[in-house]
Design an enzyme around this catalytic site. Structure first.
Site, mmCIF file in Angstrom:
data_model
loop_
_atom_site.group_PDB
_atom_site.id
_atom_site.type_symbol
_atom_site.label_atom_id
_atom_site.label_comp_id
_atom_site.label_asym_id
_atom_site.label_seq_id
_atom_site.Cartn_x
_atom_site.Cartn_y
_atom_site.Cartn_z
ATOM 1 N N ASP A 317 -9.543 6.018 5.549
ATOM 2 C CA ASP A 317 -9.557 4.734 6.127
ATOM 3 C C ASP A 317 -7.964 4.445 5.668
ATOM 4 O O ASP A 317 -7.379 4.845 4.556
ATOM 5 C CB ASP A 317 -10.517 3.981 5.124
ATOM 6 C CG ASP A 317 -10.317 2.297 5.429
ATOM 7 O OD1 ASP A 317 -10.513 2.006 6.674
ATOM 8 O OD2 ASP A 317 -10.104 1.784 4.406
ATOM 9 N N GLU A 370 -6.982 7.210 10.213
ATOM 10 C CA GLU A 370 -7.233 5.772 10.712
ATOM 11 C C GLU A 370 -5.547 5.284 10.313
ATOM 12 O O GLU A 370 -5.536 4.897 9.430
ATOM 13 C CB GLU A 370 -8.103 5.002 10.224
ATOM 14 C CG GLU A 370 -8.232 3.698 10.808
ATOM 15 C CD GLU A 370 -8.324 2.361 9.895
ATOM 16 O OE1 GLU A 370 -8.468 1.129 10.450
ATOM 17 O OE2 GLU A 370 -8.174 2.570 8.738
#
Length: 636
Positions: A317, A370
């Site tokens: 993330d 990401e």
């Protein structure tokens, strides 16, 4: 004087050395709370890193939370505190009582705990995960040989707590890991996904953070059951040939008093300077990637999920927030690196180390970034100064695609390049095309309600958009609910609106997505040359006035190729002609006008023979009556 010989479970000189170097890849087997036998006594061995603490003790329900009952011994040179407490049993609650250098006392959860008290409680819980039962050896052996670049990957992104819930249950009604596993396997196999990506599995205090503000990095959240339940879920998905990806959050952690923030009374896990150690926008702390013990904590955590719990990949993330020192910060809120730039050199080095060791130890496991900027070589080899990730979320494609889809069809002709631009850089990284949870929250609308028009037009727009996405180069990810056109935005507080499937339009959307997913999985042309222009060919990328896109997906042997035609306007094209490379028969294998997809069900031939008639710059072509918002997929 020689050091007293350590027991195998105790922290020894080699453990201290490797941890201090940042290379103790299985430090989680030594740190935390482990049930052991010392002589004839059974109990728990505790170990915690608190380098600047004056003292540390273990408090728990076994000693009436007494700060004096079980003091820990400081091990030098790193400041790891240890102790053995006899008689502590499975399930016991505990924390570390840390005396800071100022003489204050703070009660901290165990950073290496494998299980936690159910929120709103914040204690750690003693558990023995050394006897997990696995029967997924066939899957794990195959994983070692698996090449993600040559295989299909269609990912179903899921939040366990809000996918489905028990009705009329006290409290939240969450499915536990085992119940979820049985239900999700049936659904995923029916729909045709290859992988499930789970949001927010590591322990976190606040449901509304969706698991992105972690306090227990080594603990599957107790919301859905025990670590054994979690392992059973992974095992069950593997036995049903479904891969499991976890969201993983090494970018930041919350300020909660029981968590990692100021762990020993000083910035222990975070950068000491607030200009480096805090995210102003998120109100969270940033890990100190220059500190070996912190790097070790994170790298061993990644390996823990992949090796100990058999997870097939980690979606990392907020990578951009780690790479840029000025991410989300104004002038004066950040410090440049030693060369005067805004790159976090320590985070770059961390990623190279992380991805190298994960791939070396676990062939076939995936590291997915990401990353929302144009940072070069995110999926490039570390030897070539890349970051070493396996795949990268294509946020550029996602943004362009959604902005195009939101337009009134009349204006799409002026924005045609938004749909073609991504192919110009499609092979610069190994991409996943994503329509994730982030696109259907915070007043951004559900995917259906982003679409222009009313009624039929909304559903038809979304169907043609999904077809374009599935045909485009790159792996695929859809967030739960998008596959049946959820009307409302997603909320972690309720289950998906499954009742919508009683309505024709939503069932037809689900039929469409299901058939697209099975088409993708069964046709090598859709994935085996994803990383090469040999696998994708525009037929007509410039038909802006009619907003029609046509392209071919090629297989390696050039057999069973697929021709896609996608019409992004409500205008029917009765005289549509498409150029093709050869004088062959083209078999219609998917047609959005079918009744089961909500079309008119107009009868049409299943086979089309190309004639020697130039079209789209090609010597052969055939006619096809293209409906409004029509999608036609041909095999040849």
């Amino acid at each position: 004087m020689a050091e007293k010989k350590k027991k195998p479970y105790e922290i020894g000189e080699l453990d201290q050395y490797l941890f201090g170097q940042g290379t103790h890849y299985e430090i989680y087997k030594k740190m935390g709370a482990h049930r052991v036998k010392k002589g004839k006594k059974e109990g728990v061995y505790f170990a915690v890193w608190a380098p600047h603490a004056r003292s540390v003790s273990v408090v728990g329900d076994f000693n009436e939370w007494s700060m004096e009952a079980n003091p820990m011994e400081r091990e030098e040179p790193l400041g790891i505190y240890t102790c053995f407490i006899p008689g502590v049993e499975e399930g016991a609650l505990y924390k570390y009582c840390v005396e800071t250098y100022t003489g204050e006392y703070v009660f901290k959860s165990d950073p290496y705990a494998n299980y936690a008290e159910l929120r709103p409680g914040t204690a750690s819980r003693v558990t023995d995960i050394s006897q997990l039962k696995w029967t997924d050896s066939v899957w794990m052996e195959k994983r070692e040989q698996w090449n993600h670049m040559k295989e299909p990957m269609s990912i179903y992104e899921v939040h366990i707590g809000s996918w489905k819930r028990h009705l009329g249950t006290e409290g939240t009604g969450f499915y536990n890991y085992r119940e979820f596993a049985k239900e999700i396997v049936k659904y995923v196999k029916d729909m045709g996904y290859t992988h499930v990506e789970l949001m927010g599995i590591a322990e976190h205090p606040f449901d509304g953070s969706w698991g992105y503000q972690v306090t227990g990095y080594f603990a599957p959240t107790s919301r859905y059951g025990t670590p054994e339940d979690f392992a059973w879920m992974i095992n069950y998905l593997h036995k049903n040939k479904i891969g499991v990806i976890l969201d993983w959050v090494p970018a930041h952690f919350p300020r909660d008093i029981h968590g990692l923030a100021n762990f020993d009374g000083t910035p222990t896990y975070e950068y000491a300077d607030p200009k480096k150690g805090e995210h102003p926008d998120w109100g969270t702390k940033i890990f100190d990637y220059g500190k070996n013990e912190v790097r070790n904590f994170l790298i061993s955590n990644a390996l823990f999920w992949i090796e100990y719990f058999h997870v097939d990949g980690l979606r990392v993330d907020a990578v951009a927030s780690m790479l840029y020192l000025d991410y989300g910060k104004q002038t004066g809120q950040w410090i440049s690196n030693k060369y005067g730039g805004n790159q976090n050199l320590e985070a770059i080095d961390f990623f190279k180390h992380l991805n190298s060791i994960v791939k070396k130890r676990n062939p076939g496991a995936l590291m997915i970034a990401e990353e929302s900027t144009a940072w070069p070589k995110v999926t490039g080899d570390v030897e070539d100064d890349g970051l070493g990730f396996s795949l990268k979320w294509n946020m550029g494609w996602m943004h362009d695609f959604i902005e195009y889809m939101k337009l009134d069809p009349y204006f799409r002709k002026y924005n045609h390049n938004q749909m073609t631009f991504a192919m110009s850089y499609a092979h610069s990284e190994n991409f996943i095309l994503v329509l994730s949870h982030d696109e259907v929250v915070h007043l951004k609308c559900s995917m259906l309600n982003k679409m222009p028009g009313l009624g039929f037009d909304k559903y038809a727009n979304l169907k043609v958009g999904y077809a374009f996405m599935m045909g485009h180069a790159g792996k695929k990810l859809l967030f739960m609910g998008q596959e049946f056109a959820q009307l409302r935005e997603w909320s972690e507080e309720r289950e998906l609106d499954w009742y919508l499937l009683a309505e024709e339009e939503h069932l037809q959307m689900q039929n469409w997505v299901r058939d697209l997913l099975h088409l993708y999985k069964k046709n090598k042309a859709m994935y085996e040359q994803d990383d090469s222009w040999d696998g994708f060919e525009w037929v007509n990328a410039d038909d802006a006035d009619r907003s029609i896109f046509s392209f071919i997906r090629h297989s390696k042997g050039d057999k069973k190729n697929l021709l896609f035609v996608c019409n992004f306007t409500p205008v029917e094209r009765e005289d549509y002609r498409v150029g093709v490379p050869r004088k062959k028969q083209y078999k219609l294998i998917m047609n959005s006008d079918d009744l089961k997809y909500g079309g008119k069900g107009e009868e049409r031939p299943l086979v089309y023979k190309a004639k020697k008639e130039e079209c789209d710059g090609r010597p052969y072509s055939f006619e096809y009556k293209l409906p409004a918002y029509g999608v036609a997929i041909f095999e040849f």
